[in-house]
Every structure is written in C-alpha cells, then in structure tokens.
Scaffold this motif. Structure first.
Motif, short mmCIF file in Angstrom:
data_model
loop_
_atom_site.label_atom_id
_atom_site.label_comp_id
_atom_site.label_asym_id
_atom_site.label_seq_id
_atom_site.Cartn_x
_atom_site.Cartn_y
_atom_site.Cartn_z
N TYR A 8 0.82 -1.21 0.00
CA TYR A 8 0.00 0.00 0.00
C TYR A 8 0.86 1.27 0.00
N TYR A 88 -3.01 0.71 -6.74
CA TYR A 88 -3.02 1.63 -5.60
C TYR A 88 -4.44 1.96 -5.17
N GLU A 91 -5.84 -0.95 -3.32
CA GLU A 91 -5.20 -1.06 -2.01
C GLU A 91 -5.66 0.06 -1.08
N ASP A 92 -5.87 1.24 -1.64
CA ASP A 92 -6.32 2.39 -0.85
C ASP A 92 -7.71 2.13 -0.29
N GLU A 95 -7.33 -0.47 2.53
CA GLU A 95 -6.72 0.09 3.74
C GLU A 95 -7.74 0.94 4.49
#
Length: 346
Positions: A8, A88, A91-92, A95
């Motif tokens: 991440y 990204y 993953e963002d 998260e």
C-alpha cells in the motif's frame, strides 16, 4: 499484515519494486516476496523500508482487518491509469475499509444500516424512467433537487470514500465489501463532478445490465441515467421553461440549486427539447474556449463522507477507545479527535 501495508505505502509513494529495492539494498524479487507474504523482512530491513517510503515503522506493523471480503469493480477498458495506479486505488480502498470496519466492530455491527441489494432493478432503457427508479431505490421523491448525496447514501447503508489521487484519468469506481456496496471518487474533482460521478456509480450497481450490452453502451446509459437522476425532465421544464433561445446567466442559480455543472444542465436542456442542438453546440464551443471543460466555476458546496468520523467520535466519547486510538483510525492529529469529542474546558 506487513505485506499488505508495504504494498500500500509503496504504491501510494508511486515507487516501483526495483526503485524501492535499490534504496534499501535488496533485490526486486525480495520486495516481491515481502509483499506476497512469502518472506518477512527482519527489523533492520523493516526500518529501512519505512525510511525509504517516508512512513513510521509502526505503520508497517499495524494490524489489518482480515475479515473483509472485497469485490472491486472493473476499471474502464482503455483507462489511462497504469496498472500500478489501479493497484493503488484498490489497495487504498482496502486500507481505508479496514480502518472503517474496525470502528464498526468496536461499536457493534448494528450501528450500520442494512446493506441494500445490488443489481436488483430491471433496466427500462429509458433514462428518465430509470432515473425515477433510482430515486425510488434511494427513497427520495421523483422530482426536486437531491440534497447532500453522500449523506443520503451513507444513511442508506452505502459506503462512500474520497480517494486522494491527483490524476484526472480517475473519477470513480464501485464495488462491494462483505456484500455491502461502496463508491470511491477522486476527491480532487469539483463538487458538481463528484455528484455526477457518484450518481453514475450508483446506476452501475443497482440495475441489472444485459450481458450482451457493450461496456461503451453501459457507460453511456449510466451517464444518461445519472443526469436525469440529478435533474429530472419535469424539473428541467419547470425551472427553465419549455423553450429557451439562449444560455443565460440565470441558469447558474439552477446549477447551484441542483448541484450540477452548466455542462450537465445544458445537456439535459437539449435532451429535453428545451434548447436546440445549435444552442447546445454553441455553448460547448464558448465554454471550451473559457477553459470550463476542466475548470468550470464551482457553484456548489463540497460534500464529504462523514460516517467514519461519526463512528470514531462516538467510540471515543463512549470510552470504547482512547483518543489516541481514534486518531490512529482516522489518521488525524490527537487534538483533532479530542476537540470533536470533548467540550473545551472553561
């Protein structure tokens, strides 16, 4: 969950595995092993990774919610986003949702409204009719301005996340986490474009789209539905009149009232037969010369997700978690959380 955190933060930094490996003195394959979880770096390497990526060592070692199952939506074919940028964004989302669901778990799952059903409405094929179906799905009237759209969705059990990505190639995406629909949008867009993007993504996940329908046709229809959703034909004719001979400044007040751009208003006026195609085309030419295609003047107040903060502030106020834990969940300073949870001392 060091492997997920490492990936991440590397993607967030827009750094390749090769570049990161070079900075800490390991091979790119070693970074691949670290991110896949096949190998765990020693503490010296972890500190070096954290320094190279500009984060705290603790950020790598923080736990991730492992009880979440994601079904991410697809990026548009021909998207200008690189594979790394797409990774990204996914993953963002994961998260953020990990932190969000930590707050939900602390307070108990009953703090969330029931998740609405997805892909349950038959597509009529008429944008006006489908837009009315979408309003009914969200429990709002068939006509009139849609108020704060983000708050409306959060109160209906749909999660909304503002992604901090400075890339015009990305506007939004939808998906599901543990069966609950989510919408992600680029926070750097104008408030009007954010509302249009969110409405577009809602259309994507509530309707049953025919298997034989091509992606370009789906995108075109979703855009048409979202426009009719935000500015229904009945409202357009009531607000603008049945006929207009030109685009005038008073229309900006309608844009403000409905939270839409002038581009959208003009498009809707043309589709509803209120203005001619010539008037529509003339507006696009003038607006293009004025730079409105990318930077149209903002007329609406920004809308932001607030449910996550509300849950964390509640958990802190009810002593379910400490202020420090609340700050960690929200990734905000200690004082920010304290100021929102406790009255100032006199």
């Amino acid at each position: 969950m060091l492997n997920k955190n490492l990936k991440y933060y590397r993607l967030k930094k827009n750094m390749s595995k090769k570049e990161l490996a070079s900075r800490i003195g390991v091979t790119p394959m070693a970074v691949t092993y670290y991110e896949s979880g096949e190998r765990r770096p020693d503490m010296k390497t972890i500190k070096a990774l954290a320094k190279a990526l500009g984060v705290k060592t603790a950020d790598f070692l923080s736990n991730r919610n492992q009880n979440l199952v994601f079904a991410h939506g697809e990026f548009r074919k021909g998207s200008k986003l690189t594979a790394g940028q797409q990774d990204y964004i996914r993953e963002d989302v994961e998260e953020y949702m990990g932190r969000f669901y930590s707050a939900v778990d602390i307070l108990g799952g009953e703090v969330m409204p029931d998740a609405p059903e997805v892909h349950k409405i038959m597509l009529a094929g008429n944008p006006e009719e489908d837009a009315e179906k979408m309003r009914d799905y969200l429990g709002i009237s068939a006509t009139g301005p849609v108020g704060n759209l983000i708050q409306l969705l959060e109160n209906r059990g749909i999660l909304v996340y503002a992604c901090n990505i400075e890339n015009d190639a990305f506007s939004g995406m939808n998906g599901r986490v543990n069966g609950r629909p989510y919408i992600i949008f680029n926070k750097h867009m104008s408030p009007e474009r954010i509302r249009s993007t969110i409405a577009h993504e809602v259309a994507h996940f509530i309707f049953i789209w025919p298997d034989e329908m091509k992606e370009k046709e789906i995108e075109k229809m979703a855009t048409a539905i979202s426009g009719a959703f935000l500015f229904p034909e009945a409202d357009a004719k009531r607000e603008l009149g049945l006929r207009r001979t030109r685009i005038s400044k008073d229309m900006e007040l309608i844009c403000r009232e409905y939270g839409i751009s002038m581009y959208l208003l003009v498009k809707r006026a043309a589709l509803c037969g209120i203005i001619t195609g010539t008037i529509e085309k003339d507006f696009y030419i003038k607006a293009g010369k004025a730079g409105w295609k990318k930077n149209e003047p903002v007329r609406s107040d920004p809308e932001v997700p607030f449910l996550f903060e509300q849950l964390v502030f509640r958990a802190v106020s009810e002593n379910e978690i400490t202020v420090q834990k609340g700050a960690e969940l929200l990734k905000q300073p200690y004082k920010f959380v304290a100021d929102h949870c406790f009255a100032a001392e006199e």
